[in-house]
Design a protein around this motif. Structure first.
Motif, short mmCIF file in Angstrom:
data_model
loop_
_atom_site.label_atom_id
_atom_site.label_comp_id
_atom_site.label_asym_id
_atom_site.label_seq_id
_atom_site.Cartn_x
_atom_site.Cartn_y
_atom_site.Cartn_z
N ALA A 100 81.10 60.89 80.51
CA ALA A 100 82.00 61.43 79.48
C ALA A 100 82.29 60.49 78.42
O ALA A 100 82.46 60.63 77.21
CB ALA A 100 83.29 62.00 80.19
N LYS A 101 82.18 59.24 79.00
CA LYS A 101 82.44 57.91 77.70
C LYS A 101 81.00 57.04 77.31
O LYS A 101 81.34 56.13 76.71
CB LYS A 101 83.57 57.01 78.28
N ALA A 102 79.95 58.22 77.60
CA ALA A 102 78.88 57.31 77.23
C ALA A 102 78.57 57.62 75.68
O ALA A 102 79.20 58.51 74.98
CB ALA A 102 77.65 57.92 78.09
N ASP A 103 77.60 56.84 75.17
CA ASP A 103 77.41 57.16 73.53
C ASP A 103 76.12 57.70 73.56
O ASP A 103 75.02 57.35 74.51
CB ASP A 103 77.24 55.43 72.91
N VAL A 132 75.25 66.70 76.00
CA VAL A 132 75.68 66.19 77.41
C VAL A 132 77.05 65.68 77.45
O VAL A 132 77.66 65.85 78.58
CB VAL A 132 74.58 65.58 77.83
N ILE A 133 77.19 64.94 76.56
CA ILE A 133 78.47 64.04 76.51
C ILE A 133 79.64 65.00 76.62
O ILE A 133 80.72 64.88 77.01
CB ILE A 133 78.68 63.16 75.34
N ALA A 134 79.71 66.19 75.60
CA ALA A 134 80.58 67.04 75.37
C ALA A 134 80.82 68.03 76.89
O ALA A 134 82.14 68.17 76.82
CB ALA A 134 80.24 67.98 74.17
N GLU A 135 79.73 68.35 77.41
CA GLU A 135 79.75 69.08 78.56
C GLU A 135 80.45 68.18 79.65
O GLU A 135 80.96 68.61 80.53
CB GLU A 135 78.43 69.58 78.94
#
Length: 255
Positions: A100-103, A132-135
């Motif tokens: 979730a906090k990845a770039d 993927v980050i949003a999900e």
């Protein structure tokens, strides 16, 4: 003069001794041959063992050390591993709350993760993109913000994608010593809720404002005065009983 029977005994005994000596001589003659054979086998085996050890040493010397490339840009990580003589497969990772906090575009997992491998070995690199980050953020557990200052709690929840509404809490005596604007409770309560709260959901924050704290102080003062008055009344009643029954001791319990 020896008899015929004694001669036969001596003859048999001599025959047995001869057989034993013959067998012993045969064994002694075989031992040098066996030692020679074993020596020849050892001489032939030694180069094979040395060659095997050399191969193992060469293999260890040729192994490639895989560095830990987590959080590195996927393209840079791929080029680095290929420069080491390794084969690389780039794969998009599945949504996970850990990402979730990845770039976007960074490596979040790799297999093998580290260690030594043979040249030409296959390494898998997993990366994340904006989708993927949003999900992944949808699966974030709702944090418990009780005890935080209202502004901090609002900012934290809004950054996680939640909608926030704040309401002053009703006065209670136990809030008399609580800091103003502190979050007292929230709904839904992450300590009670068993289902994850989706991104975009409304979170209600109940906080203590200055007016509520003032009323809470009045309530506490009233409770303290009432408690003191009750204790005084009990004391007076005990004193009256003592006057009526001067010969008996009356236990005084004042709370």
């Amino acid at each position: 003069m020896p008899t015929n029977s004694s001669k036969q005994v001596v003859k048999k005994t001599s025959g047995k001794m001869g057989k034993l000596l013959g067998a012993a001589n045969m064994i002694l003659s075989v031992i040098p041959d066996t030692v020679e054979i074993v020596g020849k086998i050892t001489d032939k085996t030694a180069p094979i063992v040395d060659k095997h050890l050399d191969r193992q040493h060469q293999l260890k010397q040729s192994l490639v050390v895989i560095p830990n490339l987590l959080d590195v840009d996927i393209q840079q990580a791929k080029e680095h591993l290929e420069g080491l003589g390794l084969q690389v497969i780039v794969l998009l990772a599945k949504p996970n709350k850990r990402y979730a906090k990845a770039d976007a575009g960074e490596v979040v997992a790799m297999m093998p993760r580290s260690g030594k491998v043979r040249p030409g070995s296959l390494v898998k690199l997993y990366y994340v993109d904006d989708y993927v980050i949003a999900e992944s953020k949808k699966d974030i557990a709702l944090p418990d913000v009780t005890g935080l200052v209202l502004s901090e709690a609002q900012e934290l929840l809004e950054n996680l994608g939640y909608r926030v509404a704040a309401f002053p809490i009703k006065p209670r005596s136990q809030y008399a010593s609580v800091t103003v604007n502190q979050v007292i409770s929230m709904s839904p309560n992450p300590r009670i809720s068993l289902t994850p709260v989706k991104k975009g959901s409304l979170i209600k924050l109940f906080y203590l404002d200055a007016a509520t704290k003032q009323v809470s102080r009045i309530l506490r003062k009233s409770e303290q005065d009432k408690k003191a008055a009750n204790a005084q009344t009990i004391k007076k009643n005990l004193d009256k009983i003592q006057e009526i029954l001067p010969g008996k001791k009356v236990a005084k319990r004042i709370k």
